[in-house]
Write a protein that holds these residues in place. Structure first.
Motif, PDB file in Angstrom:
ATOM      1  N   ILE A 363      90.237  52.173  58.419  1.00  0.00           N
ATOM      2  CA  ILE A 363      90.775  51.546  59.622  1.00  0.00           C
ATOM      3  C   ILE A 363      89.615  50.878  60.348  1.00  0.00           C
ATOM      4  CG2 ILE A 363      92.107  51.882  61.740  1.00  0.00           C
ATOM      5  CD1 ILE A 363      92.860  54.649  60.688  1.00  0.00           C
ATOM      6  N   PHE A 364      89.835  49.669  60.857  1.00  0.00           N
ATOM      7  CA  PHE A 364      88.849  48.977  61.684  1.00  0.00           C
ATOM      8  C   PHE A 364      89.521  48.620  63.010  1.00  0.00           C
ATOM      9  CE2 PHE A 364      87.927  48.031  57.248  1.00  0.00           C
ATOM     10  CZ  PHE A 364      86.591  48.379  57.144  1.00  0.00           C
ATOM     11  N   TRP A 365      88.792  48.783  64.116  1.00  0.00           N
ATOM     12  CA  TRP A 365      89.360  48.382  65.391  1.00  0.00           C
ATOM     13  C   TRP A 365      88.275  47.931  66.348  1.00  0.00           C
ATOM     14  CZ3 TRP A 365      88.800  53.409  63.871  1.00  0.00           C
ATOM     15  CH2 TRP A 365      88.124  54.288  64.737  1.00  0.00           C
ATOM     16  N   THR A 366      88.719  47.162  67.349  1.00  0.00           N
ATOM     17  CA  THR A 366      87.800  46.679  68.380  1.00  0.00           C
ATOM     18  C   THR A 366      87.979  47.526  69.634  1.00  0.00           C
ATOM     19  OG1 THR A 366      89.402  45.105  69.275  1.00  0.00           O
ATOM     20  CG2 THR A 366      87.967  44.313  67.531  1.00  0.00           C
ATOM     21  N   ASN A 367      86.876  47.759  70.341  1.00  0.00           N
ATOM     22  CA  ASN A 367      86.908  48.386  71.661  1.00  0.00           C
ATOM     23  C   ASN A 367      86.458  47.361  72.684  1.00  0.00           C
ATOM     24  OD1 ASN A 367      87.785  50.970  70.927  1.00  0.00           O
ATOM     25  ND2 ASN A 367      85.709  51.668  70.466  1.00  0.00           N
ATOM     26  N   MET A 368      87.312  47.018  73.632  1.00  0.00           N
ATOM     27  CA  MET A 368      86.935  46.009  74.631  1.00  0.00           C
ATOM     28  C   MET A 368      85.880  46.529  75.591  1.00  0.00           C
ATOM     29  SD  MET A 368      90.413  44.035  75.772  1.00  0.00           S
ATOM     30  CE  MET A 368      91.200  45.492  76.439  1.00  0.00           C
ATOM     31  N   GLY A 369      85.884  47.838  75.872  1.00  0.00           N
ATOM     32  CA  GLY A 369      85.013  48.337  76.911  1.00  0.00           C
ATOM     33  C   GLY A 369      85.474  47.831  78.266  1.00  0.00           C
ATOM     34  N   VAL A 370      84.551  47.706  79.204  1.00  0.00           N
ATOM     35  CA  VAL A 370      84.864  47.144  80.520  1.00  0.00           C
ATOM     36  C   VAL A 370      84.828  45.624  80.391  1.00  0.00           C
ATOM     37  CG1 VAL A 370      84.226  47.047  82.950  1.00  0.00           C
ATOM     38  CG2 VAL A 370      83.803  49.136  81.625  1.00  0.00           C
ATOM     39  N   PRO A 371      85.952  44.909  80.664  1.00  0.00           N
ATOM     40  CA  PRO A 371      86.025  43.480  80.360  1.00  0.00           C
ATOM     41  C   PRO A 371      84.936  42.622  80.979  1.00  0.00           C
ATOM     42  CG  PRO A 371      88.206  44.349  80.793  1.00  0.00           C
ATOM     43  CD  PRO A 371      87.242  45.454  81.112  1.00  0.00           C
ATOM     44  N   ASN A 372      84.432  42.973  82.161  1.00  0.00           N
ATOM     45  CA  ASN A 372      83.415  42.113  82.784  1.00  0.00           C
ATOM     46  C   ASN A 372      81.990  42.548  82.457  1.00  0.00           C
ATOM     47  OD1 ASN A 372      83.404  44.450  84.220  1.00  0.00           O
ATOM     48  ND2 ASN A 372      83.479  43.488  86.249  1.00  0.00           N
ATOM     49  N   ILE A 373      81.867  43.486  81.488  1.00  0.00           N
ATOM     50  CA  ILE A 373      80.544  43.956  81.068  1.00  0.00           C
ATOM     51  C   ILE A 373      80.399  43.721  79.570  1.00  0.00           C
ATOM     52  CG2 ILE A 373      79.025  45.969  80.878  1.00  0.00           C
ATOM     53  CD1 ILE A 373      80.417  47.152  83.292  1.00  0.00           C
ATOM     54  N   ASN A 374      79.222  43.389  79.141  1.00  0.00           N
ATOM     55  CA  ASN A 374      78.953  43.109  77.723  1.00  0.00           C
ATOM     56  C   ASN A 374      78.766  44.436  76.966  1.00  0.00           C
ATOM     57  OD1 ASN A 374      78.358  41.577  75.409  1.00  0.00           O
ATOM     58  ND2 ASN A 374      76.159  41.747  75.789  1.00  0.00           N
ATOM     59  N   ASP A 375      79.890  45.198  76.791  1.00  0.00           N
ATOM     60  CA  ASP A 375      79.774  46.518  76.175  1.00  0.00           C
ATOM     61  C   ASP A 375      80.839  46.757  75.100  1.00  0.00           C
ATOM     62  OD1 ASP A 375      81.497  48.616  78.650  1.00  0.00           O
ATOM     63  OD2 ASP A 375      81.970  46.628  77.822  1.00  0.00           O
ATOM     64  N   GLY A 376      81.383  45.676  74.495  1.00  0.00           N
ATOM     65  CA  GLY A 376      82.373  45.831  73.448  1.00  0.00           C
ATOM     66  C   GLY A 376      81.753  46.356  72.163  1.00  0.00           C
ATOM     67  N   SER A 377      82.602  46.879  71.268  1.00  0.00           N
ATOM     68  CA  SER A 377      82.099  47.428  70.003  1.00  0.00           C
ATOM     69  C   SER A 377      83.179  47.335  68.939  1.00  0.00           C
ATOM     70  CB  SER A 377      81.672  48.888  70.180  1.00  0.00           C
ATOM     71  OG  SER A 377      82.770  49.679  70.617  1.00  0.00           O
ATOM     72  N   ILE A 378      82.754  47.514  67.659  1.00  0.00           N
ATOM     73  CA  ILE A 378      83.667  47.550  66.508  1.00  0.00           C
ATOM     74  C   ILE A 378      83.489  48.899  65.843  1.00  0.00           C
ATOM     75  CG2 ILE A 378      84.494  46.359  64.452  1.00  0.00           C
ATOM     76  CD1 ILE A 378      84.485  44.620  66.951  1.00  0.00           C
ATOM     77  N   MET A 379      84.638  49.552  65.498  1.00  0.00           N
ATOM     78  CA  MET A 379      84.629  50.897  64.948  1.00  0.00           C
ATOM     79  C   MET A 379      85.336  50.918  63.597  1.00  0.00           C
ATOM     80  SD  MET A 379      83.255  52.512  67.584  1.00  0.00           S
ATOM     81  CE  MET A 379      83.562  54.237  67.188  1.00  0.00           C
ATOM     82  N   ASN A 382      88.206  56.678  58.320  1.00  0.00           N
ATOM     83  CA  ASN A 382      89.167  56.845  57.247  1.00  0.00           C
ATOM     84  C   ASN A 382      90.574  56.825  57.827  1.00  0.00           C
ATOM     85  OD1 ASN A 382      87.106  57.049  55.366  1.00  0.00           O
ATOM     86  ND2 ASN A 382      87.013  59.284  55.507  1.00  0.00           N
ATOM     87  N   LEU A 383      91.571  56.769  56.964  1.00  0.00           N
ATOM     88  CA  LEU A 383      92.952  56.686  57.429  1.00  0.00           C
ATOM     89  C   LEU A 383      93.366  57.906  58.245  1.00  0.00           C
ATOM     90  CD1 LEU A 383      94.764  55.200  54.309  1.00  0.00           C
ATOM     91  CD2 LEU A 383      93.903  54.002  56.306  1.00  0.00           C
ATOM     92  N   ASP A 384      92.743  59.053  57.984  1.00  0.00           N
ATOM     93  CA  ASP A 384      93.100  60.255  58.744  1.00  0.00           C
ATOM     94  C   ASP A 384      92.240  60.452  59.981  1.00  0.00           C
ATOM     95  OD1 ASP A 384      90.694  60.912  57.617  1.00  0.00           O
ATOM     96  OD2 ASP A 384      91.399  62.715  56.596  1.00  0.00           O
ATOM     97  N   GLY A 385      91.399  59.472  60.305  1.00  0.00           N
ATOM     98  CA  GLY A 385      90.560  59.556  61.489  1.00  0.00           C
ATOM     99  C   GLY A 385      89.197  60.161  61.238  1.00  0.00           C
ATOM    100  N   SER A 386      88.947  60.629  60.039  1.00  0.00           N
ATOM    101  CA  SER A 386      87.639  61.205  59.729  1.00  0.00           C
ATOM    102  C   SER A 386      86.621  60.091  59.458  1.00  0.00           C
ATOM    103  CB  SER A 386      87.748  62.141  58.524  1.00  0.00           C
ATOM    104  OG  SER A 386      88.200  61.433  57.377  1.00  0.00           O
ATOM    105  N   ASP A 387      85.370  60.474  59.346  1.00  0.00           N
ATOM    106  CA  ASP A 387      84.272  59.529  59.063  1.00  0.00           C
ATOM    107  C   ASP A 387      84.235  58.410  60.111  1.00  0.00           C
ATOM    108  OD1 ASP A 387      83.213  57.301  56.390  1.00  0.00           O
ATOM    109  OD2 ASP A 387      82.035  58.614  57.702  1.00  0.00           O
ATOM    110  N   LEU A 388      84.304  58.806  61.383  1.00  0.00           N
ATOM    111  CA  LEU A 388      84.295  57.849  62.483  1.00  0.00           C
ATOM    112  C   LEU A 388      82.906  57.226  62.619  1.00  0.00           C
ATOM    113  CD1 LEU A 388      85.991  56.764  64.928  1.00  0.00           C
ATOM    114  CD2 LEU A 388      85.004  58.633  66.252  1.00  0.00           C
ATOM    115  N   LYS A 389      82.853  55.872  62.671  1.00  0.00           N
ATOM    116  CA  LYS A 389      81.565  55.173  62.743  1.00  0.00           C
ATOM    117  C   LYS A 389      81.637  54.010  63.725  1.00  0.00           C
ATOM    118  CE  LYS A 389      80.153  56.045  57.936  1.00  0.00           C
ATOM    119  NZ  LYS A 389      79.837  55.414  56.634  1.00  0.00           N
ATOM    120  N   VAL A 390      80.475  53.724  64.359  1.00  0.00           N
ATOM    121  CA  VAL A 390      80.300  52.503  65.140  1.00  0.00           C
ATOM    122  C   VAL A 390      79.622  51.500  64.222  1.00  0.00           C
ATOM    123  CG1 VAL A 390      79.270  51.451  67.166  1.00  0.00           C
ATOM    124  CG2 VAL A 390      80.045  53.827  67.262  1.00  0.00           C
TER     125      VAL A 390
END
Length: 1532
Positions: A363-379, A382-390
């Motif tokens: 699974i890949f997803w974007t995190n907006m963070g706080v919209p007026n701050i440059n703090d977004g990220s991509i995560m 695995n399909l079950d939520g394991s192996d979480l990575k930035v």
């Protein structure tokens, strides 16, 4: 067998006997969920190993408790391990004799409510009951675990005697421990899984033994087919096709000589019905809804056996502001909305875009963070939520939005909104590069929304990627662009020259999808109607160019997310409303999933057997709280027992949001029936359940409970009362049962009453069950007995004889039991207490049954027997006897007289009344209510009973005998004279003023005191039996001729007053007045006050009816004498408000006026003062003011001067209305104001109505006089009056203003009033409040915004808007434009809110008015025309609903007549000329729709551009309105 109830789990343990491989795993399941766990193993090494395993491997069980909070103990001995346990699971070796002995030992060690379970995989628990008692066997069952935590199934199977309550009870707790419980519906060796596994094992071993495959090859084939593909066996057979499966099985049977065992006939049943599996629209082993389908019933190669999985992003916006940026989640469910949502990943900073690579299992997803701050990220994970990575850390991207995966290159593409860029990177985050840069965000981004990049899509074969630049919100500056995947040589992200702008000036495009196989591009647009809020498609031609785009669907509630399911040929889309829509590829066959689950940020769908490249994301803003038994339990707990007010409020909002869930009420019932839960939680559950039955049980109700859920509810209803010891819980469940039976019996629940009667009969020996079943019966009898429908009463009467017999038996048996306990000490105290309660409840039911359960009670022998037991020696308590007699006489007047002993019984009651009266007469100064031999209450009951006996004098055929009995045996002359003499002097002696007030204004007081009741009885007798007048007159004449005591005379005059209207034409009152009353008014006696007061009352009654003119002066002289304050024998006498002949009264006016004013100062009772003032008013108006017209008409030389004086007097009176007392009456801040409103309005209405009408002719004067009149009729009155009403927002009065303006001045008049409303700010206030309500409706979840105004107030506001729109739609449109900066801006939210509020408009005339107002908007040209068409589905639904409702109960005429349409004879009044009463909605709507179709280019253009977006069911419903009615069809 002794009764048994479910065990409490509070501070009790789950005991596991055996600490081996399975025992320790079972213990870990319970411990991970916070349960207290005891593990017993005689081997200390094994026991220690079990404890070590649970601590070390706890993480694998996804625990809800911290390791330090585990409650696990190990034991070597069995007794301490199980003595406090509520559940014991044996995991001893698989030896039957050993298991039998274990349970035999357990039954004497555990508590008597503990559940005993076996984890055996091969033996039935029935086989283990050989040495246990029957009451133990009912607590035994199999609970077969497979191998947790890898496989979290547990199979529950009965021992053959297992109590039914155990299964739902254990299912709840197994789910809480993280297991999936499966109930085996009948005893089966091997349960479910092992039977299937046995066949698989045998076949695998045969494959290996025959050398067909090696173990490695067999496992590899199995893994590829069943583990990676993930299709279970039934779904796999549906996928292959059941006809093909049948051919294969027949071949195996023939080839290998296998037995059929019914397999081929079983399959043939499905084949004969056309249910061939996924390739058939009729389904297969699974129903059609189990798999995703295309439109209609077409078969297609791309039908899929399993619905895709949905990965949903929850932004976390529903949390507290401080928590928003760390509460985002990823949830997973199914694309058909059937599986509950579960959390995969949580604590994300505003996740927004999601995509999945099925091949990589990521699974890949974007995190907006706080919209007026440059703090977004991509995560990634695995399909079950394991192996979480930035994979792309904060700081490298600003606000990442939609995300797309190119699996052919293992690349990710995503847009950066505030960063104004498009990025690409590898799937591990490396090689991050900027592909597009529209501006430098560091130089500012807020004013550059036209450059914000949002949507993204990739076309690998074309070598292009596409993106959207949405522009300002609803600003029509949106664009769709594309560029090459390969960066042109020498170019940069901000200078590349290969960018193509495909579409411009779009309302607000958001998400994109490319279908390279279908050569089409799709996008959502959340902008303004008619182009926005839509799903769009454009085709790619052979030259690679796009033509004009097509709008596939509208009204998606600010459309955002988009996805294309190429295999199943579906389009998915979402809007801000939190609903997932599914369409066919042409935009048709719209369906909704996860409606009302809350809204989410984005949603990804994946089908496991989908080839690489089949991935899509759907954006759904908001919060998604999945509905499940566990979540509902948590919400109920928070709402019921939390001490945090915010938490309780949040839970309450969540419960309300779940009401539309199909399984909401069955799950509430499940929680209510779980006796292991706290009573506070169960109480809230049953209250919500009962209220839901009230609102949603009927089939036509909004969010009606589905029939399958109703069936489940009905099957468990009695359990909630019969086996419920807590009375309050049993009561509310019984109320729900009664309501359901009233609706469903006998049509939908034909065996309901026989079932309840049977349960009651079977419960006679169980006091708890009997109490519950009697409670249910009582509520059913009350519900059916008070029903207005004749069918409900007939239903009750059909079972009354059987019920009376049963309840009589119960009453007799239970009464005998508790009497023997108290008199002889026999029996148990608790049982005696129950016996008293149950006998009382049975009696309550009987009392109601015998009055409402019979149509003709006297024809039923059982009733005669019951009534014969009512008497002095009766077993029925006295209060119940009183009520029974009175109810019978009132409800069955024809039956009561012919019942055994009814007349003697009534005479006996009358004897009590006489004795009471004699006690009163013989006890001067005493208190007969306490000192007399009989109570006033009993005498009063006798009077009421006697009065009930005559109440049906109209002699129908079956009543003649009853009437004759009453006339000949009961209503004799002696009885009449007895009634006349009934007296109660105590009330007069205690408080003469109050006594006199009650004599004048009796009201319902006669039912609470003997004397008024006797008077009412006398009056009723004379009205119905005229032959009784003669003995009454004779008695009254006798009282005037002979010497009688004052009390007797007073009683005779009281009777004469009661009989005035019946005897005035045959009694000479003038003679009585002159010969008797004048003398007796002057008597000097200690009791003279009583007689003088009665004479005053008698004169007040007779003077308006029969006093000849020569005797008026006698009346005035008597009253002047009675009002003399110097006479000590005078009481406080008030002449009533009789008509004063002015000529006769003028000589007495001054004396009367002075005497009455003096009397006011003496009396204390407020009602007496009011009576005096009423008489003063009569004197002023009749005697004084009546002379002025005569003076006005007098002739003479000074006539004009006389008239000037009269006008001056009148002016003084009118001017005095502004004096202090009138000023206070009209002052809103006065404490008296609310009590004087009606009189104040009457005062000013009298002035204005006459004076304004008289002033109208003066408008013709061209002078100062005319100007003054115009001012009076114009702004001087209209604007202040409108402003005053506007302060209270009384919309009905405001609507009347608009209606009268339309009636008097037409459209210009309406314009003037609307302009007034605009200038005083009224319209702005109403629209602001409605906008606030709309904003609240756009938020969901526990922390949704709260409406500031109720739904009822919203309905009132729309009533005023509808009145304006109905009067003139152009005025209405201009009004909205003036307030909201343009009609389109206001209509974008006002229209949806108006249609949504229809459910809360109760009055049918208000519904019709809203319908007319909205329909008139169809008359206006664009842009209103296009905005109306954009809500075509809402219009058609509204017309269908309103017209259908107006046609209900209107007969079977064609065309059907509409309600609210008044006849011409009624149409003279202004109200009757209201469009609500003159316009036929069907004709009105059809004419405007036809004109609308003509204006948009005819029917073909209308259907292609507008009707195509309307659901087929809605179109069919509207078209059906024009069909002739079936013969005899009536409204429901």
């Amino acid at each position: 067998m002794a009764s048994w109830k479910l065990p409490s789990t509070v501070d009790r343990s789950v005991a596991i006997l055996g600490g081996g491989v399975l025992g320790r795993r079972i213990g870990a399941c319970w411990a991970s969920a916070g349960y207290k766990v005891h593990i017993r193993d005689p081997d200390p090494v094994q026991a220690a190993g079990a404890l070590e395993y649970i601590k070390d491997e706890l993480w694998r069980y996804k625990p809800s408790v911290k390791p330090g909070d585990l409650r696990v103990q190990v034991f070597q001995g069995i007794k301490p391990a199980v003595e406090d346990s509520w559940l014991i699971i044996e995991c001893v070796p698989e030896k039957l004799e050993l298991k039998i002995n274990v349970f035999a030992e357990l039954q004497d060690l555990v508590r008597p409510d503990a559940v005993l379970a076996s984890n055996s995989s091969s033996y039935k628990s029935r086989e283990m009951t050989a040495k246990v008692r029957p009451e133990t066997a009912q607590r035994m069952l199999n609970t077969h675990y497979i191998i947790p935590p890898e496989i979290r199934l547990v199979e529950l199977m009965t021992s053959g005697s297992t109590h039914d309550d155990i299964f739902p009870f254990l299912e709840t707790h197994f789910r809480a421990s993280g297991m999936l419980p499966l109930r085996v519906h009948k005893e089966s060796t091997g349960f479910i899984v092992n039977r299937v596994w046995a066949a698989v094992k045998r076949e695998c071993l045969m494959v290996l033994s025959e050398g067909v495959a090696s173990p490695t090859e067999l496992d590899a084939a199995w893994t590829e087919m069943f583990i990676k593909g993930g299709n279970p066996p039934c779904a796999m057979m549906d996928s292959v096709g059941l006809d093909t499966v049948s051919f294969i099985e027949q071949h195996y049977i023939h080839e290998r000589g296998l037995p059929d065992n019914g397999v081929i006939p079983f399959l043939q049943k499905y084949i004969d019905q056309g249910r061939l599996g996924a390739k058939s629209s009729k389904g297969g082993l699974h129903p059609p809804g189990h798999s995703t389908k295309t439109a209609g019933d077409r078969q297609a190669a791309y039908d899929n056996v399993a619905a895709p999985a949905l990965y949903i992003l929850d932004l976390g916006l529903a949390n507290e502001p401080s928590e928003v940026y760390k509460k985002g989640r990823i949830l997973v469910g199914s694309a058909d909305g059937k599986s509950p949502l579960r959390t995969v990943v949580d604590h994300q900073p505003m996740p927004d875009g999601i995509a999945l690579n099925p091949t990589a299992g990521k699974i890949f997803w974007t995190n907006m963070g706080v919209p007026n701050i440059n703090d977004g990220s991509i995560m990634s994970s695995n399909l079950d939520g394991s192996d979480l990575k930035v994979i792309v850390p904060p700081g490298l991207v600003h606000t990442p939005k939609q995300l797309a995966v190119d699996p052919t290159s293992d690349k990710l593409y995503f847009s950066d909104r505030e960063g104004m860029r498009v990025f690409r990177c590898n799937s591990d985050g490396s090689d991050l590069e900027v592909l597009i840069q529209t501006a430098d965000w560091k130089q500012g981004f807020r004013d550059k929304k036209a450059l914000w990049c949002v949507g993204i899509a990739v076309a690998p074969r074309e070598g292009k990627f596409y993106w959207t630049q949405k522009g300002p919100s609803k600003g029509f500056e949106g664009k769709i662009l594309r560029a090459s995947i390969r960066m042109p040589p020498g170019a940069t992200a901000s200078t590349r020259t290969d960018i193509e702008t495909l579409f411009t000036n779009l309302p607000e495009p958001i998400d994109l999808e490319i279908d390279e196989d279908g050569r089409a591009m799709y996008w959502t647009d959340r902008g303004e109607l008619p182009q926005g809020n839509s799903l769009n498609r454009v085709s790619l031609d052979e030259a690679g160019e796009y033509g004009n785009h097509q709008i596939l669907a509208r009204n998606l509630h600010e459309a955002i997310g988009l996805a294309i399911d190429k295999r199943n040929r579906h389009i998915y889309a979402t809007g801000l409303g939190g609903v997932v829509y599914r369409f066919n590829m042409d935009g048709g066959d719209r369906k909704k999933f996860y409606e009302d689950e809350g809204a989410s940020s984005e949603l990804f769908s994946s089908t496991r057997n989908t080839p690489p490249g089949m991935s899509f994301a759907i954006e759904v803003p908001g919060e998604a709280t999945p509905f499940s038994l566990f979540e509902l339990g948590k919400a109920l707990e928070a709402a019921a027992i939390s001490t945090d007010n915010a938490q309780r409020q949040s839970a309450g909002q969540q419960l309300q949001a779940w009401e539309s869930q199909p399984e909401y009420y069955t799950t509430l019932q499940t929680i209510f029936l779980d006796k292991s839960l706290r009573n506070e939680i169960r109480f809230l559950a049953i209250i919500l359940f009962k209220n839901g039955v009230e609102r949603h049980w009927r089939a036509r109700a909004k969010h009606a409970i589905p029939p399958p859920q109703k069936e489940l509810i009905r099957s468990r209803l009695l359990q909630g009362s019969v086996d419920e010891p807590e009375k309050s819980l049993s009561l509310h469940n019984a109320l729900a049962i009664a309501k359901i039976i009233r609706i469903d019996y006998p049509t939908d629940w034909p065996d309901a009453l026989p079932l309840i009667i049977g349960v009651t009969r079977a419960s006679k020996d169980n006091p708890v069950h009997l109490a519950g079943s009697l409670m249910v019966l009582l509520r059913i009898v009350k519900e059916l007995g008070t029903a207005r429908l004749r069918s409900s009463q007939t239903t009750l009467q059909a079972v009354t004889p059987e019920l009376v017999q049963l309840l009589g038996e119960i009453y007799t048996e239970r009464t005998t039991y508790w009497q023997q306990f108290f008199t002889k000490g026999q029996g148990d105290e608790d049982d005696a207490d129950y016996a008293m309660q149950n006998s009382l409840t049975a009696l309550k039911i009987l009392r109601r049954l015998v009055t409402v359960g019979y149509d003709q009670p006297h024809t039923d022998a059982m009733f005669d027997q019951f009534l014969s037991g009512v008497g002095n020696e009766s077993w029925i308590p006295v209060p119940f006897q009183d009520l029974l007699h009175i109810d019978m006489a009132e409800m069955h007047p024809a039956s009561y007289p012919v019942l055994p002993n009814s007349i003697p019984l009534t005479r006996a009651y009358w004897g009590l009344v006489k004795e009471f009266s004699e006690t009163t007469r013989d006890t001067p100064g005493g208190n007969p209510k306490h000192e007399g031999p009989l109570s006033e209450k009993l005498a009063l009951k006798g009077l009421i009973l006697l009065r009930s006996c005559y109440r049906s004098p109209e002699a129908k055929a079956q009543e003649k005998a009853a009437v004759e009995i009453i006339k000949t045996q009961l209503l004799t002359n002696d009885l009449l004279l007895d009634i006349v003499q009934v007296s109660d002097l105590e009330a007069w002696e205690e408080d003469p003023e109050t006594w006199e007030s009650q004599e004048r204004n009796e009201g319902p007081a006669f039912e609470w005191a003997v004397r008024p009741c006797a008077e009412r009885l006398l009056l009723d007798l004379l009205c119905h039996y005229h032959e009784l007048k003669k003995p009454l007159i004779t008695y009254c004449e006798l009282a005037t001729k002979v010497e009688m005591d004052i009390v007797t005379k007073e009683a005779a005059y009281c009777a004469l007053g009661c009989a005035t209207s019946n005897v005035y034409d045959v009694f000479d009152f003038d003679h009585l007045l002159n010969t008797t009353l004048v003398k007796e008014a002057q008597l000097q006696d200690p009791m003279a006050k009583l007689l003088r007061r009665r004479i005053a009352i008698l004169l007040s009654i007779w003077t308006p009816i029969w006093i000849t003119s020569p005797n008026w002066h006698v009346v005035y002289e008597v009253f002047r004498h009675l009002l003399n304050p110097k006479d000590p024998h005078n009481d406080e006498v008030v002449p009533d408000q009789f008509e004063f002949p002015p000529e006769a009264f003028i000589p007495y006016a001054a004396d009367f006026f002075n005497l009455l004013i003096g009397l006011i100062e003496e009396v204390e009772n407020e009602e007496t003062k009011l009576a005096i003032l009423g008489t003063v008013r009569a004197i002023v108006s009749n005697a004084i003011m009546s002379t002025l017209p005569k003076l006005w008409s007098a002739e003479g030389s000074e006539e004009y001067m006389m008239k000037q004086s009269i006008l001056a007097i009148t002016t003084s009176l009118v001017t005095s209305m502004g004096s202090e007392f009138v000023r206070e009456a009209l002052n809103p801040e006065s404490a008296l104001h609310l009590h004087l409103i009606e009189e104040s309005v009457e005062l000013w209405s009298a002035v204005l109505t006459q004076m304004v009408e008289l002033a109208l002719p003066l408008l013709e004067y061209d002078s100062l006089v005319a100007n003054q009149c115009l001012e009076m009729l114009g702004d001087a009155l209209r604007r202040p009056a409108l402003g005053a009403i506007a302060k209270t927002l009384d919309v009905k009065s405001l609507g009347l203003f608009v209606r009268m303006a339309e009636e008097i001045g037409g459209v210009p008049g309406v314009s003037v009033v609307v302009q007034d409303m605009l200038e005083i700010g009224l319209i702005r206030t109403i629209l602001e409040r409605l906008h606030g309500a709309w904003e609240a409706s756009q938020t969901t979840g526990p922390n949704r915004k709260k409406d500031r105004i109720s739904s009822i107030k919203q309905a009132d506001y729309f009533f005023l808007l509808a009145r304006i729109a109905t009067a003139d739609p152009a005025v209405f449109a201009n009004m909205l434009s003036t307030v909201g900066g343009g009609f389109e801006a206001v209509w974008s939210w006002l229209g949806p809110q108006w249609f949504a509020t229809f459910d809360y408009i109760v009055e049918v005339d208000h519904q019709k008015l809203s319908c007319l107002g909205l329909t008139r908007l169809c008359e206006l040209p664009s842009p209103v025309q296009d905005l109306v068409l954009a809500r075509l589905q809402d219009y058609l639904s509204m017309w269908t609903t309103i017209i259908t409702e107006l046609r209900e109960d209107s007969g079977d005429t064609d065309p059907p007549k509409e309600l609210l349409i008044w006849d011409k004879a009624e149409a003279e009044a202004v109200a009757a000329r209201d469009p609500v009463h003159t316009v036929v909605v069907y004709d009105f709507a059809r004419a405007r729709l036809e004109d609308l179709i003509r204006r948009v280019g005819g029917e073909q253009a209308f259907e292609a551009n507008w009707a195509v977006n309307v659901d087929k069911e809605v179109l069919a419903g509207f078209q059906g309105l024009s069909q002739p009615r079936a013969q005899g069809q009536m409204g429901e």
